[in-house]
Design a protein around this motif. Structure first.
Motif, PDB file in Angstrom:
ATOM      1  N   ALA A   1      49.111  43.230  22.872  1.00 18.96           N
ATOM      2  CA  ALA A   1      47.684  42.895  22.726  1.00 18.96           C
ATOM      3  C   ALA A   1      47.192  42.075  23.909  1.00 18.96           C
ATOM      4  CB  ALA A   1      47.453  42.144  21.417  1.00 18.96           C
ATOM      5  N   MET A   2      48.016  41.122  24.350  1.00 17.03           N
ATOM      6  CA  MET A   2      47.623  40.274  25.474  1.00 17.03           C
ATOM      7  C   MET A   2      47.506  41.075  26.758  1.00 17.03           C
ATOM      8  SD  MET A   2      46.798  37.088  25.906  1.00 17.03           S
ATOM      9  CE  MET A   2      45.477  37.606  27.010  1.00 17.03           C
ATOM     10  N   ILE A   3      48.434  42.014  26.955  1.00 14.25           N
ATOM     11  CA  ILE A   3      48.376  42.863  28.141  1.00 14.25           C
ATOM     12  C   ILE A   3      47.111  43.719  28.122  1.00 14.25           C
ATOM     13  CG2 ILE A   3      49.440  44.842  29.285  1.00 14.25           C
ATOM     14  CD1 ILE A   3      50.858  42.372  29.971  1.00 14.25           C
ATOM     15  N   HIS A   4      46.708  44.196  26.941  1.00 14.79           N
ATOM     16  CA  HIS A   4      45.473  44.978  26.839  1.00 14.79           C
ATOM     17  C   HIS A   4      44.278  44.161  27.319  1.00 14.79           C
ATOM     18  CE1 HIS A   4      46.585  48.765  25.031  1.00 14.79           C
ATOM     19  NE2 HIS A   4      47.339  48.168  24.139  1.00 14.79           N
ATOM     20  N   ILE A   5      44.224  42.899  26.941  1.00 19.67           N
ATOM     21  CA  ILE A   5      43.130  42.031  27.363  1.00 19.67           C
ATOM     22  C   ILE A   5      43.108  41.911  28.886  1.00 19.67           C
ATOM     23  CG2 ILE A   5      42.154  39.714  27.211  1.00 19.67           C
ATOM     24  CD1 ILE A   5      42.024  41.373  24.614  1.00 19.67           C
ATOM     25  N   VAL A   6      44.277  41.709  29.473  1.00 19.76           N
ATOM     26  CA  VAL A   6      44.376  41.601  30.923  1.00 19.76           C
ATOM     27  C   VAL A   6      43.937  42.893  31.599  1.00 19.76           C
ATOM     28  CG1 VAL A   6      45.993  41.293  32.837  1.00 19.76           C
ATOM     29  CG2 VAL A   6      46.196  39.863  30.801  1.00 19.76           C
ATOM     30  N   LEU A   7      44.331  44.031  31.040  1.00 21.29           N
ATOM     31  CA  LEU A   7      43.955  45.320  31.628  1.00 21.29           C
ATOM     32  C   LEU A   7      42.456  45.559  31.538  1.00 21.29           C
ATOM     33  CD1 LEU A   7      46.896  47.539  30.324  1.00 21.29           C
ATOM     34  CD2 LEU A   7      46.491  46.805  32.679  1.00 21.29           C
ATOM     35  N   ILE A   8      41.821  45.117  30.457  1.00 18.97           N
ATOM     36  CA  ILE A   8      40.367  45.231  30.339  1.00 18.97           C
ATOM     37  C   ILE A   8      39.696  44.448  31.465  1.00 18.97           C
ATOM     38  CG2 ILE A   8      38.364  44.563  28.940  1.00 18.97           C
ATOM     39  CD1 ILE A   8      40.053  45.209  26.461  1.00 18.97           C
ATOM     40  N   ILE A   9      40.236  43.276  31.758  1.00 14.51           N
ATOM     41  CA  ILE A   9      39.696  42.471  32.858  1.00 14.51           C
ATOM     42  C   ILE A   9      39.875  43.194  34.187  1.00 14.51           C
ATOM     43  CG2 ILE A   9      40.019  40.321  34.156  1.00 14.51           C
ATOM     44  CD1 ILE A   9      40.749  39.006  31.487  1.00 14.51           C
ATOM     45  N   PHE A  10      41.036  43.826  34.377  1.00 17.56           N
ATOM     46  CA  PHE A  10      41.268  44.566  35.613  1.00 17.56           C
ATOM     47  C   PHE A  10      40.307  45.736  35.758  1.00 17.56           C
ATOM     48  CE2 PHE A  10      46.046  43.270  35.867  1.00 17.56           C
ATOM     49  CZ  PHE A  10      45.653  41.987  36.186  1.00 17.56           C
ATOM     50  N   ILE A  11      39.998  46.402  34.634  1.00 14.06           N
ATOM     51  CA  ILE A  11      39.047  47.522  34.668  1.00 14.06           C
ATOM     52  C   ILE A  11      37.680  47.022  35.117  1.00 14.06           C
ATOM     53  CG2 ILE A  11      37.790  49.190  33.243  1.00 14.06           C
ATOM     54  CD1 ILE A  11      40.327  49.432  31.521  1.00 14.06           C
ATOM     55  N   ILE A  12      37.282  45.870  34.612  1.00 11.81           N
ATOM     56  CA  ILE A  12      35.971  45.314  34.946  1.00 11.81           C
ATOM     57  C   ILE A  12      35.943  44.769  36.373  1.00 11.81           C
ATOM     58  CG2 ILE A  12      34.336  43.452  34.418  1.00 11.81           C
ATOM     59  CD1 ILE A  12      35.165  43.734  31.480  1.00 11.81           C
ATOM     60  N   GLU A  13      36.971  44.027  36.739  1.00 12.47           N
ATOM     61  CA  GLU A  13      36.956  43.310  38.012  1.00 12.47           C
ATOM     62  C   GLU A  13      37.313  44.183  39.206  1.00 12.47           C
ATOM     63  OE1 GLU A  13      36.159  40.232  38.817  1.00 12.47           O
ATOM     64  OE2 GLU A  13      35.751  39.443  36.818  1.00 12.47           O
ATOM     65  N   GLY A  14      38.148  45.182  39.020  1.00 19.90           N
ATOM     66  CA  GLY A  14      38.605  45.945  40.173  1.00 19.90           C
ATOM     67  C   GLY A  14      39.312  45.012  41.141  1.00 19.90           C
ATOM     68  N   ILE A  15      38.997  45.124  42.435  1.00 19.48           N
ATOM     69  CA  ILE A  15      39.545  44.190  43.421  1.00 19.48           C
ATOM     70  C   ILE A  15      38.407  43.491  44.153  1.00 19.48           C
ATOM     71  CG2 ILE A  15      41.721  45.392  43.766  1.00 19.48           C
ATOM     72  CD1 ILE A  15      40.523  46.668  46.262  1.00 19.48           C
ATOM     73  N   SER A  16      37.253  43.367  43.471  1.00 12.93           N
ATOM     74  CA  SER A  16      36.076  42.788  44.098  1.00 12.93           C
ATOM     75  C   SER A  16      36.278  41.329  44.490  1.00 12.93           C
ATOM     76  CB  SER A  16      34.880  42.905  43.144  1.00 12.93           C
ATOM     77  OG  SER A  16      35.205  42.402  41.866  1.00 12.93           O
ATOM     78  N   PHE A  17      37.136  40.618  43.773  1.00 13.18           N
ATOM     79  CA  PHE A  17      37.380  39.212  44.053  1.00 13.18           C
ATOM     80  C   PHE A  17      38.710  38.997  44.764  1.00 13.18           C
ATOM     81  CE2 PHE A  17      39.288  40.293  40.058  1.00 13.18           C
ATOM     82  CZ  PHE A  17      40.555  39.778  40.180  1.00 13.18           C
TER      83      PHE A  17
END
Length: 333
Positions: A280-296
């Protein structure tokens, strides 16, 4: 661009249809004791060949993905996801709370293998959840410190080598701690690094202890897609290792996050609620990666300006990272 599309489609389809065991944590489901194989058995001609082929493929992929993002539809999708970036920290904060609710209701901490054995551990878990739910950055920092203390406690019991599997929790704690401070900008890059390295580390386990994975295949009827179990294990571990490596070097991050999320969802059909609790925690992190990309994120590949330098860096660095992880894991396993 058209000439690159077949290659890209092949990569994505291959990853989606790849062994879903790649994202299953073998320690949670194996019924046999770990039995380390000889290093020369791991470094088989097949292993070496796959390593070289992946190094070449990653070099090509580093250039293909840049051209893919020039497609108008891809740019539009990219901008749409960027609009959600303001919610990333809230997703991590409240997503962590939800993940911990799953864990404490299952009677575990951080992962299904760490059972809650004392009342004080249950209290700390609920305090973490409560402080995370409170919408204030000071409360978030208190929750992060409680998480760090509990993680260190589990670390002391399980051993530092074992807890390296869950190093991404240190990254999550770091992001929560630096919020609303002058170090805030380093939080998410640290999360990329921690998550990517954790995936690489866990992947090596399948090479060093293949009998544990074979036990899971037999007892859970995991499809091997026509591959013999020993070949299947090597390939599934390579998939997980490559995903972690690409997150670190900054290639394909949004696409990777989507693909890995699909793989995690597929594993729940075999491993059930334990898989949900554990990932579940990894899913949360992956959702953030989907949103953030490598923009930061200023990924390591950007240190090199020319395409040839980038390709050489990605391929040779992959061989170096693979060798380093395998040697360190095997030495201390």
């Amino acid at each position: 661009m058209k000439k690159y599309m077949p290659l890209f489609i092949l990569i994505v389809v291959g990853m989606i249809s790849a062994p879903i065991l790649a994202d299953a944590h073998v320690k949670w489901f194996a019924n046999v004791a770990p039995q380390k194989v000889k290093l020369e058995d791991i470094l088989s001609p097949f292993f070496m060949t796959i390593s070289l082929l992946i190094a070449i493929l990653l070099a090509i992929l580093s250039q293909v993905m840049g051209k893919l993002m020039d497609i108008p539809l891809a740019k539009k999708f990219d901008l749409r996801l960027d609009s959600f970036r303001k919610y990333s920290r809230y997703i991590l904060k409240y997503g962590t709370a939800v993940s911990f609710i799953f864990q404490v209701s299952y009677g575990t901490m951080f992962a299904p293998e760490f059972a809650i054995r004392h009342t004080w551990q249950t209290i700390v878990m609920w305090l973490i959840i409560i402080f995370l739910v409170i919408p204030h950055h000071i409360s978030t920092k208190i929750a992060a410190l409680l998480m760090l203390g509990l993680f260190i406690s589990v670390w002391g019991h399980a051993g530092w080598f074992h807890m390296l599997d869950y190093g991404f929790y240190i990254a999550i704690i770091g992001v929560l701690l630096v919020g609303k401070t002058r170090f805030e900008t380093i939080g998410f890059p640290f999360l990329y690094l921690g998550t990517g390295l954790s995936l690489c580390w866990v992947a090596v386990e399948k090479w060093v202890y293949p009998m544990m994975t074979i036990d899971i295949i037999h007892h859970h009827n995991v499809p091997t897609f026509g591959f013999p179990p020993d070949i299947f294990i090597v390939l599934s571990a390579f998939i997980e290792f490559v995903v972690g490596y690409l997150l670190v070097v900054g290639i394909l991050n949004r696409v990777l996050a989507v693909v890995v999320t699909i793989l995690f969802i597929l594993t729940t059909t075999i491993f059930g609620y334990t898989e949900v609790v554990g990932h579940a925690m990894i899913h949360i992190v992956l959702i953030i990666f989907i949103i953030e990309g490598i923009s930061f994120y200023n990924p390591p590949i950007k240190m090199h300006q020319s395409k040839l330098d980038q390709m050489i860096f990605v391929s040779l660095n992959f061989i170096f990272v693979l060798s380093t992880f395998l040697i360190i894991y095997y030495r201390f396993a």
